[in-house]
Design a protein around this motif. Structure first.
Motif, PDB file in Angstrom:
ATOM      1  N   GLY A 112      43.159  42.777  77.007  1.00  0.00           N
ATOM      2  CA  GLY A 112      43.776  43.185  78.126  1.00  0.00           C
ATOM      3  C   GLY A 112      44.910  44.041  78.223  1.00  0.00           C
ATOM      4  O   GLY A 112      46.026  43.622  78.506  1.00  0.00           O
ATOM      5  N   ALA A 145      35.263  46.528  79.126  1.00  0.00           N
ATOM      6  CA  ALA A 145      34.258  45.446  78.961  1.00  0.00           C
ATOM      7  C   ALA A 145      35.182  44.173  79.289  1.00  0.00           C
ATOM      8  O   ALA A 145      36.406  44.156  79.135  1.00  0.00           O
ATOM      9  N   LEU A 157      42.208  51.022  84.748  1.00  0.00           N
ATOM     10  CA  LEU A 157      42.992  50.747  83.783  1.00  0.00           C
ATOM     11  C   LEU A 157      42.605  51.230  82.334  1.00  0.00           C
ATOM     12  O   LEU A 157      43.069  52.283  81.671  1.00  0.00           O
TER      13      LEU A 157
HETATM   14  N1  SAM Z   1      48.993  44.040  78.468  1.00  0.00           N
HETATM   15  C1  SAM Z   1      49.386  44.221  79.723  1.00  0.00           C
HETATM   16  C2  SAM Z   1      50.672  43.756  79.812  1.00  0.00           C
HETATM   17  O1  SAM Z   1      51.494  42.955  79.073  1.00  0.00           O
HETATM   18  O2  SAM Z   1      51.649  44.460  80.689  1.00  0.00           O
HETATM   19  C3  SAM Z   1      48.637  43.592  80.893  1.00  0.00           C
HETATM   20  C4  SAM Z   1      48.550  42.126  80.732  1.00  0.00           C
HETATM   21  S1  SAM Z   1      47.855  41.408  82.320  1.00  0.00           S
HETATM   22  C5  SAM Z   1      48.569  39.516  82.200  1.00  0.00           C
HETATM   23  C6  SAM Z   1      45.878  41.007  81.804  1.00  0.00           C
HETATM   24  C7  SAM Z   1      45.248  41.947  81.574  1.00  0.00           C
HETATM   25  O3  SAM Z   1      43.947  41.662  81.319  1.00  0.00           O
HETATM   26  C8  SAM Z   1      44.877  43.044  82.830  1.00  0.00           C
HETATM   27  O4  SAM Z   1      45.021  44.386  82.543  1.00  0.00           O
HETATM   28  C9  SAM Z   1      43.642  42.940  83.081  1.00  0.00           C
HETATM   29  O5  SAM Z   1      43.100  43.741  84.095  1.00  0.00           O
HETATM   30  C10 SAM Z   1      42.828  42.514  81.828  1.00  0.00           C
HETATM   31  N2  SAM Z   1      41.676  41.587  82.151  1.00  0.00           N
HETATM   32  C11 SAM Z   1      41.556  40.643  82.909  1.00  0.00           C
HETATM   33  N3  SAM Z   1      40.311  39.904  82.453  1.00  0.00           N
HETATM   34  C12 SAM Z   1      39.883  40.536  81.611  1.00  0.00           C
HETATM   35  C13 SAM Z   1      38.653  40.442  80.817  1.00  0.00           C
HETATM   36  N4  SAM Z   1      37.701  39.322  81.245  1.00  0.00           N
HETATM   37  N5  SAM Z   1      38.443  41.178  79.770  1.00  0.00           N
HETATM   38  C14 SAM Z   1      39.483  42.001  79.322  1.00  0.00           C
HETATM   39  N6  SAM Z   1      40.406  42.324  79.975  1.00  0.00           N
HETATM   40  C15 SAM Z   1      40.621  41.486  81.211  1.00  0.00           C
END
Ligand code: SAM
Length: 266
Positions: free
Chosen positions: A37, A82, A63
């Motif tokens: 993420g 993914a 993103l």
């Molecule tokens: N790393 C970034 C930051 O610290 O600013 C974003 C963190 S945010 C809490 C969680 C991230 O996980 C988001 O970008 C979201 O789109 C992504 N995300 C949500 N569900 C996910 C999944 N099942 N697999 C991969 N990424 C996911």
């Protein structure tokens, strides 16, 4: 910044925290790092500067496209669009080593992601993961404490857990309703110590043992269908007594109980 609450998007805006989290992986110049993420890349940028190979898994199409554009010239960075829960982490393991995992986890699936990491524990060296403080407290809890439960045993079976850093809601945009904690998980192979365990059956035993926290281990196991004789014999073999509460048992005592009890009540 636009965000999708359903995807747990609370972006880290505290630059010092991002630096501390990225540095917690240690020297990664020759390592393969998996970021879960990456979002807008608050931690990604810092990792891309140092990692031998950086694989980012982001579910949000927009993103993922933004990051692909930003890192288009970085030959060490790979962006995968993914759901992390469908990614075979063992297949990403480098030939001569193990993965370093990092992520500010989407909070709606934190436990699922932790269990996914545990299923692939042999492919992972270290994981530095941020989550809601209450969940982190449960993951890191010691036997005997109020927070100790199924999640603590399930993760600690595969990792030494330590708490690194707690951040207030203001460290994120938009701010979540909760504080967040970064955990450091040092994965270790305890299969010879604990014996080969069937994950699903072990988890069933944990759920049964912790079903009602106020009840004793014996009563909870009886409610799950184990006979009193079998419970008594298994507790004796595991070196525990059935009038304890499940929260008193260490990970190795649960493993011993599992072996003595057998996989299912019938
Ligand atoms: N790393 C970034 C930051 O610290 O600013 C974003 C963190 S945010 C809490 C969680 C991230 O996980 C988001 O970008 C979201 O789109 C992504 N995300 C949500 N569900 C996910 C999944 N099942 N697999 C991969 N990424 C996911």
């Amino acid at each position: 910044m636009k965000h999708k609450p359903k995807l747990g998007q609370n972006f880290l805006v505290d630059a010092d925290a991002a630096r501390r989290i990225a540095e917690a992986l240690g020297d990664i110049t020759t390592e393969t790092v998996l970021e879960i993420g990456p979002g807008h890349g608050a931690i990604t940028g810092l990792l891309a500067e140092r990692a031998g190979h950086l694989i980012c898994v982001e579910l949000d199409r927009a993103l993922a496209a933004e990051l692909r554009f930003r890192f288009r010239n970085a030959t060490n960075v790979q962006i995968l669009e993914a759901d992390i829960l469908t990614v075979d982490l063992s297949a990403l393991r480098p030939e001569n080593g193990k993965l370093r995992v990092i992520g500010n986890l989407p909070y709606y699936i934190t436990s699922d992601i932790l269990l996914h990491l545990c299923r692939h524990a042999s492919a992972i060296d270290t994981a530095v993961v941020m989550m809601q403080r209450e969940v982190a407290d449960r993951v890191a809890a010691s036997p005997g404490s109020r927070d100790y439960g199924v999640l603590s045993v399930s993760v600690q079976r595969h990792a030494d857990v330590s708490s690194m850093l707690t951040l207030p809601p203001s460290a994120f945009s938009p701010p979540p309703d909760v504080f967040s904690t970064v955990l450091h998980l040092r994965m270790r192979d305890r299969s010879s110590e604990l014996g080969v365990l069937n994950d699903a059956a072990f988890t069933r035993l944990l759920r049964a043992a912790f079903a009602q926290k106020r009840k004793t281990l014996g009563n909870n196991l009886r409610s799950a269908g184990y006979s009193p004789d079998r419970i008594r014999a298994a507790c004796e073999a595991a070196g525990v007594t059935s009038d304890l509460r499940a929260e008193a048992l260490s990970v190795s005592q649960f493993a011993a109980l599992y072996h003595a009890l057998g996989a299912s009540p019938s």
